[in-house]
Design an enzyme around this catalytic site. Sequence first.
Site, mmCIF file in Angstrom:
data_model
loop_
_atom_site.group_PDB
_atom_site.id
_atom_site.type_symbol
_atom_site.label_atom_id
_atom_site.label_comp_id
_atom_site.label_asym_id
_atom_site.label_seq_id
_atom_site.Cartn_x
_atom_site.Cartn_y
_atom_site.Cartn_z
ATOM 1 N N HIS A 15 3.408 0.127 11.229
ATOM 2 C CA HIS A 15 3.094 0.929 12.269
ATOM 3 C C HIS A 15 3.037 0.044 13.340
ATOM 4 O O HIS A 15 2.476 -1.009 13.533
ATOM 5 C CB HIS A 15 1.577 1.422 11.956
ATOM 6 C CG HIS A 15 1.366 2.347 10.807
ATOM 7 N ND1 HIS A 15 0.340 2.074 9.759
ATOM 8 C CD2 HIS A 15 2.311 3.344 10.395
ATOM 9 C CE1 HIS A 15 0.717 3.163 8.966
ATOM 10 N NE2 HIS A 15 1.730 3.879 9.186
ATOM 11 N N GLU A 18 -0.007 -1.500 15.396
ATOM 12 C CA GLU A 18 -0.944 -2.252 14.578
ATOM 13 C C GLU A 18 -0.716 -3.899 14.809
ATOM 14 O O GLU A 18 0.201 -4.515 14.285
ATOM 15 C CB GLU A 18 -0.935 -1.790 13.166
ATOM 16 C CG GLU A 18 -1.591 -0.470 13.072
ATOM 17 C CD GLU A 18 -1.705 0.244 11.409
ATOM 18 O OE1 GLU A 18 -1.606 -0.486 10.624
ATOM 19 O OE2 GLU A 18 -1.847 1.382 11.712
ATOM 20 N N HIS A 111 -1.637 -4.555 8.114
ATOM 21 C CA HIS A 111 -2.044 -3.427 8.753
ATOM 22 C C HIS A 111 -3.344 -3.629 9.576
ATOM 23 O O HIS A 111 -4.216 -4.537 9.280
ATOM 24 C CB HIS A 111 -2.251 -2.214 7.855
ATOM 25 C CG HIS A 111 -0.988 -1.524 7.385
ATOM 26 N ND1 HIS A 111 -0.267 -0.603 8.043
ATOM 27 C CD2 HIS A 111 -0.099 -1.946 6.423
ATOM 28 C CE1 HIS A 111 0.767 -0.175 7.517
ATOM 29 N NE2 HIS A 111 1.039 -1.057 6.308
ATOM 30 N N GLU A 175 -5.120 -4.717 4.999
ATOM 31 C CA GLU A 175 -5.928 -4.105 6.172
ATOM 32 C C GLU A 175 -7.040 -4.691 6.782
ATOM 33 O O GLU A 175 -7.959 -5.128 5.987
ATOM 34 C CB GLU A 175 -6.136 -2.594 5.466
ATOM 35 C CG GLU A 175 -6.718 -1.487 6.467
ATOM 36 C CD GLU A 175 -5.410 -0.729 7.046
ATOM 37 O OE1 GLU A 175 -5.254 -0.589 8.276
ATOM 38 O OE2 GLU A 175 -4.686 -0.141 6.133
#
EC number: 3.5.1.114
Lengths: 311, 342
Positions: A15, A18, A111, A175
Amino acid sequence: MLPALSRVAVCGGTHGNELSGVYLVHERLKRRKKSQVMEPVAVVTVMSNPRAVQRCVRYTETDLNRCFTHAMLSLSASEQTSYELVRSQELNSLLGPKGSAEAMDLICDLHNTTANMGLCLITYSDSDWICLHICKYLQARAQHPRTDVRYIHYDIPRSEAYSLDSVGKHGFAMEIGPQPHGLIRANIFMAMQEAVQLLLDWVRLFNSGAQFEGGSVDVYTLVKNIDYPRDPHTHTIIAAVHPDLQDRDFCLLHPGDPMFLSFSGETLRYKGKEPLYPFFINESAYYEKAVALSLARRRKVEIPAIRSSRM
Amino acid sequence: MLKDSLQSNVSACVSLQWRRMKPLISLNMELITLPALHRMAVCGGTHGNEMSGVFLVPELERQRKEKGDAIWPIPLTTVLSNPQAIKECKRYVDKDLNRCFTSAILSSPITDSTPYEVRRAQELNTLLGPKQTNDAIDMICDLHNTTANMGLSIICYSHTNWICLHIFKYLQAKITTVPVRLVLLNIPIGDAYSLESVSKYGISLEVGPQPQGVVRADIFNAMKEGVNAVLDWVKNFNSGEVIEGGDVEAFMFKKTVDYPRDPETKTPIAAVHPQLQDRDFCLLKRGDPMFLTFSGETVRYEEEEPLHPVFINEAAYYEKGIAFHLAQKQPWTIPSIQAKKV
């Protein structure tokens, strides 16, 4: 006894906004260029979605991290109607093919989230001993800064698994939050940098034949997603996550607990029957996916001692 | 002479002079009479991903439908400033709308290649202005969010905008849930580029920290409280009562600091230092850490003059080459004011 992990990939910018992963990949590529350092493990470093990174957006046409199901990876050229659909097949050639013997042994996909989740390893299996042992190792050692590390499991068969990490034989999304998209916080970057280093340390130790003792890991398995309350006609959101729930990822939510506060001031409560653990509370990218928060069950998973089989 | 010293670049020496003159000025500060405020606007979504305003504007409209216009002290227009950006949940589509309100841009001819936001700025100028004319709306309250830890900051253009300074004084006393501060941009009104400069007395309410694209209940409530307090103040002012003057403290923007960047690629090579992150309005002194490079080195503040960093790590400012603004803290004494009965 498990095979050694000879080929590992670290991916960032899946992404494009990010930024911890984007800058971590930048730094790794820069250091490799400068000093030709030979790492003990063959690590492929990949900027997954360069176009989205350049524009600092999550994606340009389609969310890249939803493009890795078997079906989407088998689309013909004329069916690849977006940049990301083309790119997912490129990444599948580079790091896969998914499901084959040539695929990367381990993919770590970096992420960030706006939710207050600390560090989470998100994967499709609750019995992947490699991923579970890595989690246990990080939990004991992620100290600079001190970071909570958790294991999240999405119970989806591999062929339907849609994210980049599912291309490797083993894989997880790493994440880290909370961090707003489009900016970089030093403490979050350092936590991710340390975690990636610890991950590679673990792989090196594993490959050298070290034995990792068994034990147990708490696994959070996704049960369901909850959407925002919406206006029945316009479908626009009419409430925000309640202040008592905001930032309280992984704190048990009981039936009757406040969940949302409407813009006109009313409290809406959790109507489920079962106490569950919320996570991804108020992730900005999930508004368009109709997810205000996710709910998980937690259980202890016993993991055996493991050691790599010498080649 | 007083006017010159107010408008010149403030140095430590001048501000000392100002403090010495203060007792004289208090004696000479008469009660200033200003026209009552007849019409105002509350604008949200000037940046389409700053969500408190995007949701507060429809909420105000819902209140109007439910309880009627009488809930507000004066006719209130609510505006979603940048509908296309709101739809796409982006800051802007072609160009930052909140930089399109200079007199030059507002009077530029529209062609096929005119950016969406320039057209929209001219529409808003017709609706709420025209800027710098008597027909302009009395007040615009423009709602913004920032990823920086700025609490509720009131931003206005001029230290002689007594209405705005009084609103700040009132909000700072009334609101206790978040810190309230005043940020002044000393820019002449023709060059002023943001939406609220279209009105006679414009202010921005900037509330943070909140990620773009996210609505946090606590931040939304702070914004709601701020707007309600502004409306209360307007009611008090319009009633004709004397609004007592006094001392206020403002942060005046002096300069900006960019991220250290790679000389070839221009990408940032450092993040705001953990010891500076989230410490908006603190005092940054020589030797204090500013940035931490991705390879672990600390970059320190080298200037002699201690200043106050504001908008620390605002996501939207990366593309504008701004890691944070540096501001000088400045005391002002504001006169008592009273609405002129018409």
